[in-house]
Design an enzyme around this catalytic site. Structure first.
Site, PDB file in Angstrom:
ATOM      1  N   CYS A 170       0.774  -1.304   0.039  1.00 20.14           N
ATOM      2  CA  CYS A 170       0.041  -0.068   0.082  1.00 20.14           C
ATOM      3  C   CYS A 170       1.074   1.401   0.229  1.00 20.14           C
ATOM      4  O   CYS A 170       0.372   2.353  -0.144  1.00 20.14           O
ATOM      5  CB  CYS A 170      -0.851   0.055   1.145  1.00 20.14           C
ATOM      6  SG  CYS A 170      -2.020  -1.528   1.200  1.00 20.14           S
ATOM      7  N   HIS A 249      11.994   1.386   6.065  1.00 14.50           N
ATOM      8  CA  HIS A 249      11.975  -0.044   5.727  1.00 14.50           C
ATOM      9  C   HIS A 249      12.175  -0.905   6.918  1.00 14.50           C
ATOM     10  O   HIS A 249      13.451  -0.677   7.287  1.00 14.50           O
ATOM     11  CB  HIS A 249      12.518  -0.315   4.459  1.00 14.50           C
ATOM     12  CG  HIS A 249      11.752  -1.778   3.818  1.00 14.50           C
ATOM     13  ND1 HIS A 249      11.844  -2.983   4.467  1.00 14.50           N
ATOM     14  CD2 HIS A 249      11.416  -1.766   2.682  1.00 14.50           C
ATOM     15  CE1 HIS A 249      11.387  -3.554   3.717  1.00 14.50           C
ATOM     16  NE2 HIS A 249      11.009  -3.202   2.279  1.00 14.50           N
ATOM     17  N   HIS A 347      -3.471  19.657   6.682  1.00 14.96           N
ATOM     18  CA  HIS A 347      -4.326  18.562   6.116  1.00 14.96           C
ATOM     19  C   HIS A 347      -3.460  17.190   6.336  1.00 14.96           C
ATOM     20  O   HIS A 347      -2.313  17.191   6.222  1.00 14.96           O
ATOM     21  CB  HIS A 347      -4.866  18.806   4.801  1.00 14.96           C
ATOM     22  CG  HIS A 347      -5.454  20.299   4.493  1.00 14.96           C
ATOM     23  ND1 HIS A 347      -6.700  20.438   5.119  1.00 14.96           N
ATOM     24  CD2 HIS A 347      -4.793  21.230   4.090  1.00 14.96           C
ATOM     25  CE1 HIS A 347      -6.786  21.758   4.737  1.00 14.96           C
ATOM     26  NE2 HIS A 347      -5.820  22.125   3.948  1.00 14.96           N
ATOM     27  N   HIS A 351      -3.593   6.770   5.155  1.00  8.01           N
ATOM     28  CA  HIS A 351      -3.917   5.612   4.300  1.00  8.01           C
ATOM     29  C   HIS A 351      -5.014   4.885   4.880  1.00  8.01           C
ATOM     30  O   HIS A 351      -5.113   4.750   5.973  1.00  8.01           O
ATOM     31  CB  HIS A 351      -2.623   4.497   4.234  1.00  8.01           C
ATOM     32  CG  HIS A 351      -2.957   3.294   3.539  1.00  8.01           C
ATOM     33  ND1 HIS A 351      -3.444   3.119   2.521  1.00  8.01           N
ATOM     34  CD2 HIS A 351      -2.759   1.976   4.358  1.00  8.01           C
ATOM     35  CE1 HIS A 351      -3.769   1.963   2.437  1.00  8.01           C
ATOM     36  NE2 HIS A 351      -3.437   1.021   3.373  1.00  8.01           N
ATOM     37  N   HIS A 380     -15.321   4.372   3.751  1.00 11.28           N
ATOM     38  CA  HIS A 380     -16.413   4.252   3.875  1.00 11.28           C
ATOM     39  C   HIS A 380     -16.743   3.914   2.412  1.00 11.28           C
ATOM     40  O   HIS A 380     -17.884   2.970   2.106  1.00 11.28           O
ATOM     41  CB  HIS A 380     -17.264   5.219   4.565  1.00 11.28           C
ATOM     42  CG  HIS A 380     -18.888   4.998   4.633  1.00 11.28           C
ATOM     43  ND1 HIS A 380     -19.696   5.368   3.662  1.00 11.28           N
ATOM     44  CD2 HIS A 380     -19.478   4.271   5.485  1.00 11.28           C
ATOM     45  CE1 HIS A 380     -21.081   4.833   3.809  1.00 11.28           C
ATOM     46  NE2 HIS A 380     -20.779   4.221   5.107  1.00 11.28           N
ATOM     47  N   ASN A 384     -10.264   0.205   1.152  1.00 13.29           N
ATOM     48  CA  ASN A 384      -8.780   0.290   1.041  1.00 13.29           C
ATOM     49  C   ASN A 384      -8.448  -0.208  -0.460  1.00 13.29           C
ATOM     50  O   ASN A 384      -8.600  -1.316  -0.825  1.00 13.29           O
ATOM     51  CB  ASN A 384      -8.302  -0.713   1.878  1.00 13.29           C
ATOM     52  CG  ASN A 384      -6.822  -0.666   2.022  1.00 13.29           C
ATOM     53  OD1 ASN A 384      -6.198   0.023   0.960  1.00 13.29           O
ATOM     54  ND2 ASN A 384      -5.953  -1.256   2.833  1.00 13.29           N
TER      55      ASN A 384
END
Length: 471
Positions: A170, A249, A347, A351, A380, A384
């Site tokens: 992702c 990572h 803002h 994710h 909603h 994802n």
């Protein structure tokens, strides 16, 4: 007290000067990177995964016993998605166990060509002008590559620089932008396209391993295409300018490496395993990432405040940010200072990994419901969508007319490995472009976020398995 403040200031000066020198050197090396436009994919309405489709899918899966069915239904009820997310047509029709290579390619072709056609049309940039192409689809790889399919479709130049990424999860879209930013250092006035999506159909899990069933509850069809440039003469057309990007990572850690893994279950059915250690890996990755990002994006005043307060309470300067408030637990017993990211960020583009992920990051960064609204509403409405998720969140902010010239947007993503990538965007002009939210933005946020799955499957709260029947 004044003497203490003076002493703290004297102690802080070397650290501050070191940070300033480092930041100036990085700024000199860093090429400009602007987003001219981005397009998110909206599938057709006949692919919506509503309660009726969910009921049919669940009941036809004969691999699920009573307890597995109840677990799956509870997960759907509690995951935070609505009835308008999208899944592949073949899953809706009941053919998820016979998905072919061609089915997987067709699923991605639909997204590729829809978003890229719109991207080129909206910007007036020709495919032949693209110098760099980065395509990321983590769980599906073909020969020739997916990037080659795009080049063939749009007849791009022979000297185009091409990167085809897989297995990056992702977090892949920010990894792709990092690649573009680095290639920009060697090419002046270049155009780059980043394409991000995920293959849902061929990776739909039809077994009964609970650690692998969760993915079906959250991951949905989607994708985005982004046009970037380092041409300073086009900054007046740009939507955003990249101010800083950090990749973390934790792959050297066995625990982090194994917390999100594609594998086969005991029946040989392929799926994506999520372990109980994932929250802890996310905690560490976020903490390490923001520790490096904070000095690059926060005002000097906030960094100085943090250093002075840390010294005054007579404890070693804690890491940036306070890892005790990161996602996934750990004690909140320490009384040390926290970094106030809202002093340098307007803002937050988070994710949409799930309701728990959004809540945890919000708590870690001390965000308000207003800050979390774009991520919650995106989860909603679209679910994802893997690497493309933050761009749907960004689209929500734009559709709500929140993004004004000069605003700063912090984008945070997670990915298997385990990875955390974050970046800061500066809004280059007041944004009110039409986007993927155009047909539904007036309905969000609803006064009462009704959970239709809760209403449909409320019986799953009954703990007595004997009260359940497939009929």
């Amino acid at each position: 007290m004044e003497l203490l403040m003076m002493a703290a200031l004297v102690l802080a000066i070397p650290l501050i000067m070191s940070c300033l020198v480092k930041l100036v050197n990085q700024w000199k090396k860093q090429s400009s990177c602007y987003i001219l436009h981005y397009e998110c994919f909206k599938p057709s309405d006949d692919r919506k995964f509503d309660t009726e489709i969910a009921d049919k899918y669940i009941m036809r899966n004969k691999n699920l016993g009573i307890h597995e069915l109840k677990f799956l239904l509870r997960s759907i009820v509690n995951c935070g998605i609505g009835e308008e997310t999208y899944i592949p047509k073949k899953v809706i029709l009941g053919g998820e166990e016979s998905l072919s290579l061609l089915d997987g390619i067709s699923e991605l072709d639909e997204f590729f060509y829809d978003t890229l056609d719109k991207l080129f049309h909206q910007t007036g940039v020709s495919p032949s002008e693209i110098d760099i192409l980065v395509v990321n689809v983590s769980m599906f790889s073909t020969e020739p590559s997916l990037a080659a399919r795009i080049i063939n479709r749009y007849k791009m130049r022979e000297d185009i620089k091409v990167f085809n990424l897989s297995g990056m999860g992702c977090s892949a879209s920010l990894i792709s932008i990092d690649i573009v930013q680095n290639v920009f250092k060697s090419y002046k006035k270049a155009f780059a396209v980043v394409v991000a999506s995920e293959s849902i159909g061929p990776n739909w899990y039809s077994g009964n391993d609970k650690s692998m069933m969760l993915v079906n509850c959250l991951f949905r069809c989607g994708g985005c295409s982004i046009l970037l440039t380092n041409n300073p003469t086009l900054r007046h057309r740009a939507m955003f300018r990249l101010k800083g990007l950090v990749r973390t990572h934790l792959g050297a850690s066995d625990e982090a490496h194994e917390c999100a893994v594609q594998k086969e279950d005991e029946q040989g059915l392929r799926g994506f395993h999520l372990s109980r250690n994932l929250p802890r890996a996310a905690t560490r990755a976020l903490s390490e990432n923001l520790r490096e990002l904070a000095p690059k994006i926060l005002p000097l005043k906030e960094l100085l405040r943090y250093i002075i307060v840390s010294w005054l309470i007579r404890q070693p300067s804690p890491p940036l940010p306070d890892s005790s408030k990161s996602t996934g637990g750990g004690g909140n017993n320490r009384t040390g200072p926290t970094v106030r990211f809202k002093t340098g960020v307007d803002h937050f583009c988070l994710h949409t990994g799930g309701k728990a992920v959004i809540n945890s990051v919000g708590k870690s960064l001390e965000l308000t419901e207003y800050d979390l609204e774009p991520a919650r509403m995106t989860l909603h409405r679209f679910g994802n969508t893997s690497a493309s998720s933050p761009w749907y969140v960004l689209g929500y902010m734009e559709a709500k007319r929140r993004l004004k010239k000069g605003d700063k947007v912090l984008m945070i993503t997670f990915g298997a490995g385990f990875k955390c990538s974050s970046c800061l965007w500066e809004v280059m002009r007041d944004l009110k472009d039409d986007n993927v939210w155009r047909d539904c933005i007036d309905r969000y946020p609803p006064k009462d976020l009704v959970n239709p799955f809760m209403e449909k499957f409320s019986w799953v709260m009954d703990e007595n398995p004997e009260n359940f029947s497939r009929d």
